[in-house]
Design an enzyme around this catalytic site. Structure first.
Site, PDB file in Angstrom:
ATOM      1  CB  ILE A  87      -0.916   0.032   1.236  1.00  0.00           C
ATOM      2  CG1 ILE A  87      -1.866  -1.159   1.217  1.00  0.00           C
ATOM      3  CG2 ILE A  87      -1.695   1.339   1.297  1.00  0.00           C
ATOM      4  CD1 ILE A  87      -2.782  -1.181   2.417  1.00  0.00           C
TER       5      ILE A  87
ATOM      6  N   GLY B 133       7.334   3.637   2.869  1.00  0.00           N
ATOM      7  CA  GLY B 133       7.872   4.819   3.532  1.00  0.00           C
ATOM      8  C   GLY B 133       9.361   4.660   3.742  1.00  0.00           C
ATOM      9  CB  ALA B 134      11.979   7.067   4.773  1.00  0.00           C
ATOM     10  CD  GLU B 135      10.908   4.365  11.299  1.00  0.00           C
ATOM     11  OE1 GLU B 135      11.599   5.362  11.114  1.00  0.00           O
ATOM     12  OE2 GLU B 135      10.978   3.651  12.303  1.00  0.00           O
ATOM     13  CB  ALA B 136       7.566   0.968   8.289  1.00  0.00           C
TER      14      ALA B 136
ATOM     15  CE  LYS C 105      -9.524  -4.787   2.744  1.00  0.00           C
ATOM     16  NZ  LYS C 105     -10.633  -3.999   2.193  1.00  0.00           N
TER      17      LYS C 105
ATOM     18  CG  ASP D  61       3.364  12.366  10.895  1.00  0.00           C
ATOM     19  OD1 ASP D  61       3.285  13.573  10.602  1.00  0.00           O
ATOM     20  OD2 ASP D  61       3.514  11.478  10.047  1.00  0.00           O
TER      21      ASP D  61
END
Lengths: 331, 213
Positions: B7, B10-13, B25, B125
């Protein structure tokens, strides 16, 4: 259009640098004199006294290297901040004197902007994400809408400061960074030390305290402590840099500042750049450390886009932030 | 086994959707390896952050703030398997909601933010991208930068981020949305809300965040 020549004076910390740059992008001289304290770290007043003693000679040497006389200078640039107040004032005083004696304009330059601009010139970087790491600064920055935006920075001490203070405590020879790097090559055991990344910002004071604690406890070899200190300190830099690179999507990653000479940090930067399809660019040490050429060159680009600093507004600003500076030459 | 669907990266995960995780789901958040970091250090950081994030999500529920249900935490694989929250990001629907509903939603979001801060949780965030609007109301997601703290400064940073988001992305309704948010925030946090809101103003005036024209 005629080629213009600028002399730049750098005096934000322990280096007194005089550089000469021309508007066709040539560096004609880059003379650096470093104040080495007899003991401890930089004492602002002692460093300023040193700069005052050598600034005349260093200017003469720069002119001789460039093969010009002071009459060939079209304007004078100086580092207006950020940095140590007494040191900045010494450089600014010399710059004002030269400018009024030669009756040429004065251009105040932001030291951090200068580090980026000289890297763009020497490494042919167009729009890089920049990691600027030194004894006084730890900044991840990139150009966005008129300014160099700060994506991440240290919340307390600079990474180079952390290494320097540690090196002094470990009684390693000056300069501290390279000494720690050499010992780290022989280390192999990773000692847990505080790895502090808060969002996009970093903190090094806790890491320094913990590393000094390890030094006192003497349970591990100095090589292992140096190794762990480097791995932790640079791992933090890598994380923030990578995040900023992913966020901005820039195609170049520029490493500058004195700490940028470290090979381990360079290998991390190369890996990160490679993974994000960016080109890693390393500013050579003579232009990455504090130097006059970067001030002169930034003076040139600023002057060409209309920047002037009349004497009455040429006060130094020891806390002048990178992201407060308008950079009209980039828009 | 059905394929996992990526989906977001990201830079982290990475965020992966598992359409059939033991019959439900599920959303899988995986913190990938960082080659540049020392492997031991890297493993430890990813491990700690995974545990930390899961515990903050859990703590938020205790404070009365809806967050995804956590199905499984695997620290060694740096993976959290959690409920896939069905709904739309608040960021994407703000402009389409009728005025009254829009204000009501932001008041609830303010109440929730106040509850987080009251329970010493900093989101880290707090933007409209990280709040999902569901049939049962807003659900807060992505506590990856979250921390446990009741410092006014950190609360101020949380609020400042929300305010900046409203100013930049939702500029048509900035004032009414923030007014509704503030009302809810004051309601749930009480007296301490004033201090945090004042700090937010101060933070927004600092050079770092300011947009001087």
């Amino acid at each position: 259009m005629d080629v213009l020549t600028c002399l730049g004076i750098e005096s934000t910390a322990d280096n007194l640098g005089v550089g000469i740059a021309s508007s066709d992008g040539r560096i004609l001289a880059n003379e650096i004199t470093t104040h080495v304290p007899e003991e401890g770290g930089i004492h602002p007043r002692e460093a300023a006294r040193h700069h005052a003693d050598v600034v005349g000679d260093t200017i003469s040497r720069a002119l001789a290297t460039a093969g010009i006389t002071s009459r060939d200078l079209d304007f004078i640039a100086f580092a207006q901040g950020p940095g140590l107040g007494p040191c900045l004032r010494t450089g600014a005083t010399a710059a004002r004197a030269l400018s009024s004696y030669l009756k040429v304009p004065l251009v105040g330059v932001n030291h951090c902007v200068a580090h980026i601009e000289i890297g763009r010139l020497t490494e042919d970087a167009v729009d890089p994400l920049t990691l600027y790491v030194s004894g006084g600064n730890t900044i991840v920055t990139g150009y966005e809408a008129g300014r160099y935006r700060v994506f991440g920075e240290t919340l307390d001490i600079a990474v180079g400061n952390c290494l320097d203070v540690f090196a002094r405590a470990a009684e390693l020879p000056y300069p501290g960074g390279p000494a720690v790097e050499e010992l780290a090559l022989k280390g192999e055991k990773l000692i847990p030390l505080p790895y502090v990344v808060k969002g996009m910002d970093l903190s090094y004071s806790g890491l320094l305290t913990a590393a000094m604690g390890e030094l006192r406890k003497a349970e591990h070899s100095l090589e292992d402590i140096c190794f762990s200190l480097q791995e932790t300190a640079y791992g933090m830099l890598g994380e923030v840099t990578e995040r900023a690179l992913a966020h901005t999507g820039k195609g170049e990653l520029l490493l500058t500042g004195g700490v940028g000479a470290n090979k381990r940090l360079r290998s991390m930067i190369s890996l990160i750049a490679e993974e994000h399809g960016a080109a890693a660019k390393f500013v050579p040490i003579r232009y990455a450390t504090d130097n006059g050429a970067m001030i002169a060159w930034t003076g040139v680009v600023a002057y060409m886009s209309g920047v002037r600093t009349p004497v009455e507004s040429s006060f130094i600003d020891s806390r002048w932030r990178l992201d407060e500076v308008e950079v009209p030459w980039r828009s | 086994m059905e394929e996992l669907i990526l989906i977001a990266k990201g830079a982290e995960a990475d965020l992966l959707l598992d359409p059939d995780w033991n019959g439900v789901k599920a959303l899988i958040k995986r913190r990938g390896e960082k080659r540049y970091r020392h492997p031991e250090l890297d493993r430890e950081i990813r491990r700690q952050r995974t545990i930390h994030e899961a515990s903050i999500i859990h703590r938020a529920k205790g404070a009365g703030v809806p967050t995804p249900v956590i199905y499984q935490v695997d620290p060694d694989d740096a993976t959290i398997v959690m409920e896939f929250v069905e709904g739309e990001r608040v960021r994407d629907i703000v402009e389409c909601l009728p005025g009254e509903e829009r204000r009501r939603l932001f008041k609830v979001i303010g109440v929730m933010a106040g509850r987080l801060h009251r329970a010493s949780i900093i989101h880290g965030d707090l933007t409209t991208s990280n709040i999902i609007n569901t049939a049962e109301g807003p659900v807060f997601v992505d506590f990856g930068l979250g921390e446990v703290s009741s410092e006014t400064e950190k609360r101020g940073v949380d609020l400042n981020l929300m305010h900046r988001m409203l100013t930049s992305t939702h500029f048509r309704h900035t004032e009414e949305l923030f007014a509704a948010f503030e009302k809810g925030y004051r309601e749930s946090l009480g007296e301490e809300a004033e201090e945090a809101l004042e700090r937010m103003e101060e933070i927004s005036r600092r050079g770092r965040y300011i947009e001087r024209e």
